[in-house]
Structures are given as C-alpha cells and as structure tokens.
Design an enzyme around this catalytic site. Structure first.
Site, short mmCIF file in Angstrom:
data_model
loop_
_atom_site.label_atom_id
_atom_site.label_comp_id
_atom_site.label_asym_id
_atom_site.label_seq_id
_atom_site.Cartn_x
_atom_site.Cartn_y
_atom_site.Cartn_z
N GLU A 69 -18.70 44.86 23.88
CA GLU A 69 -19.19 43.61 23.31
C GLU A 69 -18.99 42.44 24.26
O GLU A 69 -19.83 41.55 24.33
CB GLU A 69 -18.47 43.32 21.98
CG GLU A 69 -18.95 42.05 21.32
CD GLU A 69 -18.31 41.81 19.96
OE1 GLU A 69 -18.82 40.94 19.24
OE2 GLU A 69 -17.34 42.47 19.63
N ASP A 85 -15.95 48.03 20.54
CA ASP A 85 -15.75 46.69 19.97
C ASP A 85 -14.24 46.42 20.00
O ASP A 85 -13.48 47.04 19.26
CB ASP A 85 -16.27 46.62 18.54
CG ASP A 85 -16.42 45.18 18.06
OD1 ASP A 85 -15.72 44.30 18.61
OD2 ASP A 85 -17.22 44.93 17.15
N ILE A 87 -12.43 43.79 19.13
CA ILE A 87 -11.96 43.26 17.84
C ILE A 87 -13.18 43.10 16.95
O ILE A 87 -13.95 42.15 17.09
CB ILE A 87 -11.22 41.91 17.97
CG1 ILE A 87 -10.04 42.00 18.93
CG2 ILE A 87 -10.73 41.46 16.59
CD1 ILE A 87 -9.28 40.68 19.12
N ASP A 88 -13.39 44.04 16.06
CA ASP A 88 -14.46 43.92 15.07
C ASP A 88 -13.90 43.13 13.89
O ASP A 88 -12.95 43.56 13.24
CB ASP A 88 -14.92 45.30 14.60
CG ASP A 88 -16.04 45.19 13.59
OD1 ASP A 88 -17.14 44.79 13.99
OD2 ASP A 88 -15.81 45.49 12.40
N THR A 90 -13.76 39.37 14.40
CA THR A 90 -13.06 38.34 15.18
C THR A 90 -12.76 37.09 14.35
O THR A 90 -11.71 36.47 14.50
CB THR A 90 -13.88 37.96 16.42
OG1 THR A 90 -14.11 39.13 17.20
CG2 THR A 90 -13.12 36.95 17.28
N ASP A 216 -20.71 47.47 16.86
CA ASP A 216 -20.21 47.18 15.52
C ASP A 216 -20.18 48.43 14.63
O ASP A 216 -19.36 48.51 13.72
CB ASP A 216 -21.10 46.14 14.81
CG ASP A 216 -21.04 44.78 15.47
OD1 ASP A 216 -19.94 44.30 15.73
OD2 ASP A 216 -22.12 44.20 15.71
#
Length: 263
Positions: A69, A85, A87-88, A90, A216
């Site tokens: 990402e 990802d 930090i999915d 954020t 995601d």
C-alpha cells in the site's frame, strides 16, 4: 509450498504487528500524509511497517515480487508475489480504536494461495491456504473456520465501509437509505480485512464495500473464501468497484439487494 508461504506470512506478520504495537505512542497518532482525500490517511508507522515487511520477505525470498500500500511495486522472477497492507484500518489506528490489522497475502501466478491477518491491538490471528481451508490461529493451534449459513435479509447484520472520496460517499449515503430498511442493521468497524475474517467466524451475515484495493482484501478474501463464503464483485471478480461476501445459501439475495440499491 503454499504452507511455506503461509508460515513466512505469519512470521513476518506477527513481527510487524509487534512493531506497530510497540511503536504506537499514547493518544492520537500524527498523520504523515493523505491519499485519496483528507480522511484517507497514512502515518510514518504505516510506512516503517511496510519497509520492515518488505525487508523480511526479500531476505527470505529475494526473487519474489511485492505489492504494498505504501511503496512502489517490485516485479519478481519467481512467479510468487506478496500483497501487503501494513495497517488495514489506519484511521482506527490513528484514533486508538482497537480494530486494525496487518494483512499479508502470497500470490502464485496472480492467484492468492496463502493469507495471514492479525489484529494488531488484540493479537487475534486468521489464516488460510488455498484448497486447505481457513482457520483462527491460537498459538500453535489452528481452529478451523467454517462460515455458518447466516440470517436472511430481514434479520441480517451486514458489515460495510464507506469510500473516502466525498462525491462517492454522497452516492453511498443515498444507496444506504434504500438498503438499511431491508436488513436488521449494519456495522462499520473500519477494517476490511477484519470484517471479512469476522464474517468467516459468523459475527456478521454478509459484507460489502466499495473502494477496496487489492491489499485491503487479498489475505482476508482468501480466509473468507476458504471458510466457505462467496466473495465477488458486482459483475465478476471483487475489485475496487465492489467487494461482496456471504454464505452461498443467502448470497444471491444480499448481492441482488446491493445491486438494486445502487451502490
């Protein structure tokens, strides 16, 4: 081979989750930049986490590719690439809402074959290997995930999320006004990866969301699929236009409703 990829995804994912957990200061986290809109944020910890994941994967498998990402894609030569990802969720991370995850998927020749998702705040882990099922990981134990049938529309709890672009959000609001009276309620928790995993566990009856990128939903999409759910788009493969998921027994009525409401 796919199990080896899962093992690496899990090893790196747990290290990355620990890094984020220990790096997060108290209170609200500073935003380093925005992406598609002022509410689509990225933090320096996101960027550092992705660098950590990338470094660990390339140390173990230098010929693989990488799709992340926060950074530039890297083309590999092995036929395997990693979709990450860091930090999915954020926005949850920034506001200290305990629903954000590291999600790492491995693809072979463009097909996701292994995925690992870990809720950074709680430590809950989910995994899947294509053709070998999905599970909740508790220490060294794997508790199989077999998605329950789910409730029909009138009693359904549906997980969803909203786009970051204001013009699209306005259209979603109008569509949601048509959708909401047809179901029991919706839940909007802010992490697509965790929503899909929680659907596989049976916490929700269906899920849909617009605006998701590959990172995601790659890892969690495999968890959902391997648990027995249908994961699709409006007219084919799940994509940025739409990701929908539900048990096969009730999928048609949920998906038809999403289409009819104009999402």
């Amino acid at each position: 081979m796919s199990h080896d990829l899962f093992d690496l995804a899990r090893e790196v994912g747990l290290e990355a989750a620990a890094f984020v957990r220990h790096s997060r200061p108290a209170g609200r986290v500073d935003v380093a930049a925005t992406k598609s809109s002022a509410t689509d944020v990225v933090t320096e910890i996101d960027q550092a986490c992705e660098r950590l994941i990338r470094d660990r994967i390339f140390a173990a498998r230098p010929d693989d590719g990488f799709v992340g990402e926060e950074g530039d894609d890297v083309a590999g030569t092995s036929g395997v690439d990693w979709v990450v990802d860091p930090i999915d969720g954020t926005v949850n991370f920034v506001h200290d809402i305990p629903s954000y995850a590291v999600a790492i998927a491995a693809r072979r020749d463009g097909v996701v074959v292994a995925g690992h998702v870990v809720n950074i705040a709680s430590g809950q882990e989910y995994g899947a290997v294509r053709g070998r099922g999905a599970w909740r990981q508790v220490g060294d134990d794997r508790q199989p995930l077999v998605a329950p049938t789910g409730a029909p529309l009138a009693r359904g709890i549906v997980a969803t999320g909203f786009h970051y672009v204001p013009e699209i959000r306005a259209k979603q609001a109008a569509a949601m006004a048509r959708f909401l009276p047809q179901v029991a309620d919706i839940r909007r928790t802010g992490s697509a990866a965790l929503n899909l995993c929680n659907l596989a566990e049976g916490h929700y009856d269906a899920y849909f969301e617009q605006g998701l990128h590959l990172w995601d939903q790659a890892a969690a999409g495999l968890v959902a699929t391997e648990s027995g759910l249908v994961v699709t788009g409006l007219d084919g493969e799940p994509n940025e236009r739409m990701v929908m998921a539900a048990h096969p027994a009730i999928a048609a009525e949920y998906f038809d409703l999403v289409r009819a409401c104009g999402f």
